[in-house]
Design a protein around this motif. Structure first.
Motif, PDB file in Angstrom:
ATOM      1  N   VAL A 117       1.055  -1.114  -0.003  1.00  0.00           N
ATOM      2  CA  VAL A 117       0.106   0.019   0.144  1.00  0.00           C
ATOM      3  C   VAL A 117       0.845   1.251   0.061  1.00  0.00           C
ATOM      4  CG1 VAL A 117      -1.484   1.314   1.224  1.00  0.00           C
ATOM      5  CG2 VAL A 117      -1.920  -1.234   1.114  1.00  0.00           C
ATOM      6  N   ALA A 118       1.925   1.332   0.630  1.00  0.00           N
ATOM      7  CA  ALA A 118       2.977   2.345   0.801  1.00  0.00           C
ATOM      8  C   ALA A 118       3.520   2.615  -0.472  1.00  0.00           C
ATOM      9  CB  ALA A 118       3.808   2.352   2.031  1.00  0.00           C
ATOM     10  N   ARG A 119       3.982   1.238  -1.024  1.00  0.00           N
ATOM     11  CA  ARG A 119       4.852   1.628  -2.251  1.00  0.00           C
ATOM     12  C   ARG A 119       4.423   1.623  -3.581  1.00  0.00           C
ATOM     13  NH1 ARG A 119       8.701   4.552  -1.227  1.00  0.00           N
ATOM     14  NH2 ARG A 119       9.935   3.627  -3.027  1.00  0.00           N
ATOM     15  N   VAL A 120       3.307   1.246  -3.835  1.00  0.00           N
ATOM     16  CA  VAL A 120       2.419   0.821  -4.835  1.00  0.00           C
ATOM     17  C   VAL A 120       1.347   1.908  -5.073  1.00  0.00           C
ATOM     18  CG1 VAL A 120       1.564  -0.649  -6.766  1.00  0.00           C
ATOM     19  CG2 VAL A 120       3.278  -1.461  -5.207  1.00  0.00           C
ATOM     20  N   ARG A 121       1.274   2.789  -5.958  1.00  0.00           N
ATOM     21  CA  ARG A 121       0.306   3.910  -5.854  1.00  0.00           C
ATOM     22  C   ARG A 121      -1.212   3.276  -6.319  1.00  0.00           C
ATOM     23  NH1 ARG A 121       0.578   9.168  -6.472  1.00  0.00           N
ATOM     24  NH2 ARG A 121       2.856   9.220  -6.714  1.00  0.00           N
ATOM     25  N   PHE A 122      -1.195   2.409  -7.014  1.00  0.00           N
ATOM     26  CA  PHE A 122      -2.476   1.702  -7.475  1.00  0.00           C
ATOM     27  C   PHE A 122      -2.968   1.035  -6.359  1.00  0.00           C
ATOM     28  CE2 PHE A 122      -4.953  -2.038  -8.930  1.00  0.00           C
ATOM     29  CZ  PHE A 122      -5.837  -1.433  -9.751  1.00  0.00           C
ATOM     30  N   VAL A 123      -2.245   0.145  -5.690  1.00  0.00           N
ATOM     31  CA  VAL A 123      -2.759  -0.588  -4.413  1.00  0.00           C
ATOM     32  C   VAL A 123      -2.962   0.434  -3.444  1.00  0.00           C
ATOM     33  CG1 VAL A 123      -2.114  -2.305  -2.862  1.00  0.00           C
ATOM     34  CG2 VAL A 123      -1.247  -2.383  -5.183  1.00  0.00           C
ATOM     35  N   ARG A 124      -2.309   1.505  -3.099  1.00  0.00           N
ATOM     36  CA  ARG A 124      -2.828   2.455  -2.229  1.00  0.00           C
ATOM     37  C   ARG A 124      -4.130   3.182  -2.628  1.00  0.00           C
ATOM     38  NH1 ARG A 124      -0.207   6.890   1.306  1.00  0.00           N
ATOM     39  NH2 ARG A 124       1.693   5.558   1.029  1.00  0.00           N
ATOM     40  N   THR A 125      -4.079   3.523  -3.796  1.00  0.00           N
ATOM     41  CA  THR A 125      -5.697   4.017  -4.179  1.00  0.00           C
ATOM     42  C   THR A 125      -6.831   3.105  -3.841  1.00  0.00           C
ATOM     43  OG1 THR A 125      -4.455   5.550  -6.234  1.00  0.00           O
ATOM     44  CG2 THR A 125      -6.694   5.361  -6.297  1.00  0.00           C
ATOM     45  N   ALA A 126      -6.521   1.830  -4.394  1.00  0.00           N
ATOM     46  CA  ALA A 126      -7.685   0.834  -4.365  1.00  0.00           C
ATOM     47  C   ALA A 126      -7.811   0.314  -2.892  1.00  0.00           C
ATOM     48  CB  ALA A 126      -7.252  -0.270  -5.137  1.00  0.00           C
ATOM     49  N   VAL A 127      -6.683   0.029  -2.035  1.00  0.00           N
ATOM     50  CA  VAL A 127      -6.895  -0.611  -0.940  1.00  0.00           C
ATOM     51  C   VAL A 127      -6.881   0.155   0.242  1.00  0.00           C
ATOM     52  CG1 VAL A 127      -5.882  -2.424   0.505  1.00  0.00           C
ATOM     53  CG2 VAL A 127      -5.930  -2.671  -1.979  1.00  0.00           C
ATOM     54  N   PRO A 129      -8.079   3.285   1.294  1.00  0.00           N
ATOM     55  CA  PRO A 129      -9.576   3.674   1.915  1.00  0.00           C
ATOM     56  C   PRO A 129     -10.268   2.520   2.677  1.00  0.00           C
ATOM     57  CG  PRO A 129      -9.233   4.578  -0.159  1.00  0.00           C
ATOM     58  CD  PRO A 129      -8.232   3.611  -0.028  1.00  0.00           C
ATOM     59  N   VAL A 130     -10.089   1.331   1.840  1.00  0.00           N
ATOM     60  CA  VAL A 130     -10.649   0.106   2.459  1.00  0.00           C
ATOM     61  C   VAL A 130     -10.064  -0.255   3.946  1.00  0.00           C
ATOM     62  CG1 VAL A 130     -11.241  -2.465   2.383  1.00  0.00           C
ATOM     63  CG2 VAL A 130     -11.147  -0.733   0.254  1.00  0.00           C
ATOM     64  N   LEU A 131      -8.643  -0.321   4.124  1.00  0.00           N
ATOM     65  CA  LEU A 131      -8.055  -0.196   5.237  1.00  0.00           C
ATOM     66  C   LEU A 131      -8.613   0.655   6.364  1.00  0.00           C
ATOM     67  CD1 LEU A 131      -4.287  -1.188   4.238  1.00  0.00           C
ATOM     68  CD2 LEU A 131      -5.905  -2.863   5.456  1.00  0.00           C
ATOM     69  N   SER A 132      -8.736   1.882   6.107  1.00  0.00           N
ATOM     70  CA  SER A 132      -9.069   3.085   6.768  1.00  0.00           C
ATOM     71  C   SER A 132     -10.388   2.807   7.401  1.00  0.00           C
ATOM     72  CB  SER A 132      -8.921   4.263   6.392  1.00  0.00           C
ATOM     73  OG  SER A 132      -7.706   4.772   5.963  1.00  0.00           O
ATOM     74  N   GLY A 133     -11.162   2.278   6.401  1.00  0.00           N
ATOM     75  CA  GLY A 133     -12.704   1.802   7.042  1.00  0.00           C
ATOM     76  C   GLY A 133     -12.793   0.678   7.799  1.00  0.00           C
ATOM     77  N   LEU A 134     -11.783  -0.359   7.402  1.00  0.00           N
ATOM     78  CA  LEU A 134     -11.919  -1.657   8.353  1.00  0.00           C
ATOM     79  C   LEU A 134     -11.555  -1.366   9.667  1.00  0.00           C
ATOM     80  CD1 LEU A 134     -10.889  -4.250   5.705  1.00  0.00           C
ATOM     81  CD2 LEU A 134     -12.943  -4.035   6.820  1.00  0.00           C
ATOM     82  N   GLN A 135     -10.421  -0.156   9.853  1.00  0.00           N
ATOM     83  CA  GLN A 135      -9.944   0.177  11.042  1.00  0.00           C
ATOM     84  C   GLN A 135     -11.186   0.448  11.977  1.00  0.00           C
ATOM     85  OE1 GLN A 135      -6.522   2.263  10.847  1.00  0.00           O
ATOM     86  NE2 GLN A 135      -6.161   2.369  13.247  1.00  0.00           N
ATOM     87  N   SER A 136     -11.832   1.444  11.433  1.00  0.00           N
ATOM     88  CA  SER A 136     -12.945   2.000  12.146  1.00  0.00           C
ATOM     89  C   SER A 136     -14.132   1.100  12.385  1.00  0.00           C
ATOM     90  CB  SER A 136     -13.346   3.193  11.422  1.00  0.00           C
ATOM     91  OG  SER A 136     -14.040   3.113  10.152  1.00  0.00           O
ATOM     92  N   LEU A 137     -14.221   0.034  11.964  1.00  0.00           N
ATOM     93  CA  LEU A 137     -15.414  -0.892  12.058  1.00  0.00           C
ATOM     94  C   LEU A 137     -15.157  -1.720  13.146  1.00  0.00           C
ATOM     95  CD1 LEU A 137     -17.917  -2.189  10.279  1.00  0.00           C
ATOM     96  CD2 LEU A 137     -16.283  -3.946   9.720  1.00  0.00           C
ATOM     97  N   PRO A 138     -16.318  -1.656  14.160  1.00  0.00           N
ATOM     98  CA  PRO A 138     -16.181  -2.510  15.409  1.00  0.00           C
ATOM     99  C   PRO A 138     -16.017  -4.020  15.006  1.00  0.00           C
ATOM    100  CG  PRO A 138     -17.906  -0.957  15.501  1.00  0.00           C
ATOM    101  CD  PRO A 138     -17.600  -0.908  14.168  1.00  0.00           C
TER     102      PRO A 138
END
Length: 294
Positions: A117-127, A129-138
């Motif tokens: 996610v940190a080094r590949v721009r496409f993966v960061r764009t795709a994944v 926001p999903v990681l941030s959303g999962l982190q906030s999910l109970p």
């Protein structure tokens, strides 16, 4: 023979070196055991005594009925009874074992994911926001799905732990990598460090403080997720964990057992933080000159 300027300079230099050595020796000695106790252990002990005192006052004031708010001594008796029956040691071992394995699995999954996610721009764009959303999910939201997928098994519990901890660890690593100066990578390339070699020898060491913060938060999410899973995923084949012990107290309307279980969960979670992650963080920061030796 008269003393020359060079001799005087040599003497002054020797004195300066001796003074610096003395300063280093003093720094290495560090504070005394009493000072360490006063700084580290005394404040939380004082806070614990204050909490128990306020709790006892509330019990005497009869804010709640005794079966709703038992006295501290009643909770202690419930704890000692469960200890004598072997339920405390069994529950602590089961939960710590599950939490440790779940955390290690989470680290194994989150570390390569965070690098991608940190080094590949496409993966960061795709994944990203999903990681941030999962982190906030109970984490408890994953329990019904895990039960449907795997039934009342350890696999369901580990699934909840992974889904709760992986986003936090990965995001911590991403934040750490984002703070690595590009100069480090360019210097690594000059020395022949490319691809996975650059990740291993340049990127991860440089991002270690941020990665460590993600690991600490990941452990907290692992422990919380585990307790949520153990409260719901219950079976005789799974053994007795702290979450199951807490649920037993609720089913029996035994508030003393409920509060004893809560304190055990808190004690284990804080204990692992203080015994493992806090010393590791101090070592890393001290090795990088970011804090003084204590």
């Amino acid at each position: 023979m008269p003393e020359t300027t060079a001799d005087r300079d040599g003497v002054e230099l020797s004195r300066l070196e001796a003074g610096l050595d003395a300063l280093e020796t003093t720094a290495e000695r560090g504070p005394s055991p009493w000072v360490r106790f006063r700084r580290g252990a005394l404040p939380p002990l004082a806070a614990a005594v204050l909490v128990v005192a306020v709790w006892q006052l509330l019990y005497w004031a009869k804010i709640k009925e005794p079966y709703e708010l038992p006295a501290p001594l009643d909770v202690w008796h419930s704890f000692t009874e469960a200890w004598a029956q072997g339920r405390v040691t069994e529950a602590v071992w089961t939960s710590v074992h599950r939490g440790g394995l779940g955390f290690l699995f989470s680290v194994a999954v989150a570390t390569p994911l965070g690098v991608l996610v940190a080094r590949v721009r496409f993966v960061r764009t795709a994944v990203g926001p999903v990681l941030s959303g999962l982190q906030s999910l109970p984490s408890v939201a994953w329990v019904p799905a895990a039960i449907i997928w795997f039934g009342l098994t350890d696999a369901a519990i580990y699934t909840v732990v992974l889904l709760g901890a992986v986003p936090s660890i990965a995001n911590g690593l991403v934040a750490g990598i984002d703070q690595v100066p590009p100069l480090y990578l360019r210097a690594g390339r000059v020395l022949g460090a490319r691809g996975l070699t650059a990740v291993r020898h340049v990127l991860l060491p440089a991002a270690l403080p941020g990665y460590l913060a993600g690991l600490k938060q990941g452990w907290a999410f692992s422990w919380r997720s585990l307790m949520a899973a153990e409260l719901i995923v219950r079976s005789a084949d799974l053994g007795l964990g702290l979450g199951q012990l807490l649920e037993q107290g609720r089913e029996l309307s035994d508030m003393s057992l409920v509060m004893a279980s809560i304190f055990l969960i808190l004690l284990v979670g804080v204990g692992i933080e203080l015994l493992f992650f806090a010393p590791l963080e101090r070592h890393v920061l001290r090795a990088r000159g970011l804090t003084q030796a204590q």
